[in-house]
Design an enzyme around this catalytic site. Structure first.
Site, PDB file in Angstrom:
ATOM      1  N   ASN A  68       0.811  -1.225   0.000  1.00 39.09           N
ATOM      2  CA  ASN A  68       0.000   0.000   0.000  1.00 39.09           C
ATOM      3  C   ASN A  68       0.841   1.269   0.000  1.00 39.09           C
ATOM      4  O   ASN A  68       0.441   2.295  -0.559  1.00 39.09           O
ATOM      5  CB  ASN A  68      -0.909   0.059   1.234  1.00 39.09           C
ATOM      6  CG  ASN A  68      -1.899  -1.066   1.340  1.00 39.09           C
ATOM      7  OD1 ASN A  68      -2.247  -1.488   2.431  1.00 39.09           O
ATOM      8  ND2 ASN A  68      -2.373  -1.581   0.208  1.00 39.09           N
ATOM      9  N   ARG A  71       1.709   4.480  -2.363  1.00 38.00           N
ATOM     10  CA  ARG A  71       0.710   5.457  -2.790  1.00 38.00           C
ATOM     11  C   ARG A  71      -0.173   5.940  -1.639  1.00 38.00           C
ATOM     12  O   ARG A  71      -0.857   6.957  -1.786  1.00 38.00           O
ATOM     13  CB  ARG A  71      -0.169   4.863  -3.893  1.00 38.00           C
ATOM     14  CG  ARG A  71      -1.049   3.721  -3.421  1.00 38.00           C
ATOM     15  CD  ARG A  71      -1.643   2.923  -4.567  1.00 38.00           C
ATOM     16  NE  ARG A  71      -2.538   1.862  -4.100  1.00 38.00           N
ATOM     17  CZ  ARG A  71      -2.133   0.709  -3.603  1.00 38.00           C
ATOM     18  NH1 ARG A  71      -0.847   0.447  -3.480  1.00 38.00           N
ATOM     19  NH2 ARG A  71      -3.007  -0.205  -3.211  1.00 38.00           N
ATOM     20  N   CYS A 191      -8.184  -5.989 -11.933  1.00 38.77           N
ATOM     21  CA  CYS A 191      -8.025  -5.092 -10.783  1.00 38.77           C
ATOM     22  C   CYS A 191      -6.651  -5.181 -10.136  1.00 38.77           C
ATOM     23  O   CYS A 191      -6.144  -4.183  -9.625  1.00 38.77           O
ATOM     24  CB  CYS A 191      -9.094  -5.408  -9.735  1.00 38.77           C
ATOM     25  SG  CYS A 191     -10.767  -5.159 -10.331  1.00 38.77           S
ATOM     26  N   CYS A 333      -3.396 -16.280 -13.509  1.00 41.41           N
ATOM     27  CA  CYS A 333      -2.817 -14.933 -13.399  1.00 41.41           C
ATOM     28  C   CYS A 333      -3.428 -14.286 -12.166  1.00 41.41           C
ATOM     29  O   CYS A 333      -3.837 -14.986 -11.239  1.00 41.41           O
ATOM     30  CB  CYS A 333      -3.079 -14.112 -14.666  1.00 41.41           C
ATOM     31  SG  CYS A 333      -4.829 -13.810 -15.001  1.00 41.41           S
TER      32      CYS A 333
END
Length: 368
Positions: A68, A71, A191, A333
């Site tokens: 996290n 950012r 996402c 993936c």
């Protein structure tokens, strides 16, 4: 009246033309609700607290993760594992002593959202899912709460002020005037892998906070329905004006909002995942190395990043040749998008090698 300490703390700000004690007091008395203490929520809250917003409520049910902090600028490495709202509240109180921070470790839902907006002057949406954004937009419209909205993906961010429903201007505009329906899962980028530049979230969050300060103080020009589109690579902002759709009925109730990236696991997906973790099936991971560092399956298999396949046309053949004839290879993936693409493009090659390929629905982000 502003407390003496707050008056002194923000004194330089009140030297601005058109921004005096009256505007500062409006900020001090404002009640703002921020959704999410993430990439957008962190710079938004940091800026609002420093600028002088006196009461901030933040909702988030997540914990700080090492991935996290590139950012989410309210957090540091030493905060990993702690509740985001608790850390955020500490940082905000350090910025503005005397601020009232209500930290809610939970999620806003159709059952609690309307009550959460009671007494709120401005709702700020720093969430990262379509489900929450449409829920927030409808709740804001039902209650007539102004909504500062933003989103970030890769190097781009969007910002707007929406205000519709009771008490809004006659020509007020809501999110659904731009996006009438919530996008389905097939239209959502992967996402976990679309990525976002850390500084882009700070820029977009600061722009959202600026719109909030202008709205709360009456300083400058804030236009309901003006969409700002920021591009980090060109350092440009394009602007579009969204008009009220005269035939669209206003939202009157909250409905069911499905998370686009967390759909219910399929029976096939469960069976494949169970077989993989029990080492019954060979697997091929087509993610990039940095993604494996974030999270992986309990029984990882051969890794072939798609970027390598794109650079070298023979990479897929070499990787698939490592399996034995008769193998049923599960390709995975992060979210299932790239693995489906790989299977579609290389199923014929696999067949010539005597193996079969199956994509793991939902990928790592659904199962781990």
């Amino acid at each position: 009246m502003l407390p003496e300490r707050e008056l002194k703390r923000t004194a330089r700000q009140m030297n601005l033309p058109g921004f005096g004690p009256e505007q500062q007091e409006r900020l001090h008395n404002a009640r703002v609700l921020v959704i999410g203490a993430g990439g957008l929520g962190c710079p938004i809250m940091q800026t609002l607290a420093a600028t002088g917003v006196g009461r901030i409520t933040v909702w988030d049910d997540d914990h700080v993760d090492i991935t996290n902090i590139h950012r989410q600028i309210l957090f540091g490495a030493s905060d990993v594992g702690r509740k985001k709202v608790e850390v955020a509240a500490e940082r905000l109180r350090a910025l503005q002593p005397g601020i009232e921070v209500t930290a809610v470790d939970g999620r806003l839902t159709p059952d609690n959202f309307i009550a959460a907006l009671d007494g709120i002057d401005l709702l700020i949406d720093g969430s990262d899912t379509f489900a929450t954004k449409f829920l927030a937009a409808d709740a804001a419209e039902i209650t007539g709460t102004p909504l500062v909205w933003g989103s970030v993906l890769r190097y781009r961010g969007d910002i707007a002020l929406w205000w519709s429903g009771p008490g809004a201007p006659a020509d007020g505009v809501g999110l659904r005037d731009l996006y009438p329906t919530q996008p389905d899962a097939d239209s959502v980028p992967d996402c976990a892998t679309a990525g976002v530049l850390g500084v882009t979230t700070s820029v977009v969050g600061s722009l959202m906070a600026t719109e909030a300060v202008k709205f709360l103080t009456g300083v400058g020009n804030v236009q309901v329905g003006r969409l700002h589109m920021y591009d980090a690579l060109s350092t440009t902002i394009r602007r579009f004006t969204v008009a009220r759709d005269p035939v669209r009925p206003l939202a009157t109730r909250l409905s069911t909002y499905t998370e686009a990236c967390t759909s219910v696991p399929s029976t096939e997906g469960r069976m494949l995942y169970d077989a993989l973790t029990a080492h019954h099936l060979p697997s091929l991971d087509v993610r990039e190395p940095h993604e494996k560092a974030i999270s992986d399956l309990p029984a990882p298999g051969l890794n072939l990043p798609l970027s390598e396949v794109e650079r070298d046309p023979d990479a897929a053949r070499r990787a698939l040749s490592a399996f034995s004839p008769g193998d049923e290879v599960v390709v995975y993936c992060a979210g299932g998008v790239r693995s489906e693409k790989f299977v579609a493009e290389h199923a014929e090659l696999a067949s010539t090698l005597g193996i079969s390929l199956t994509s793991l629905p939902g990928g790592v982000q659904r199962w781990v």
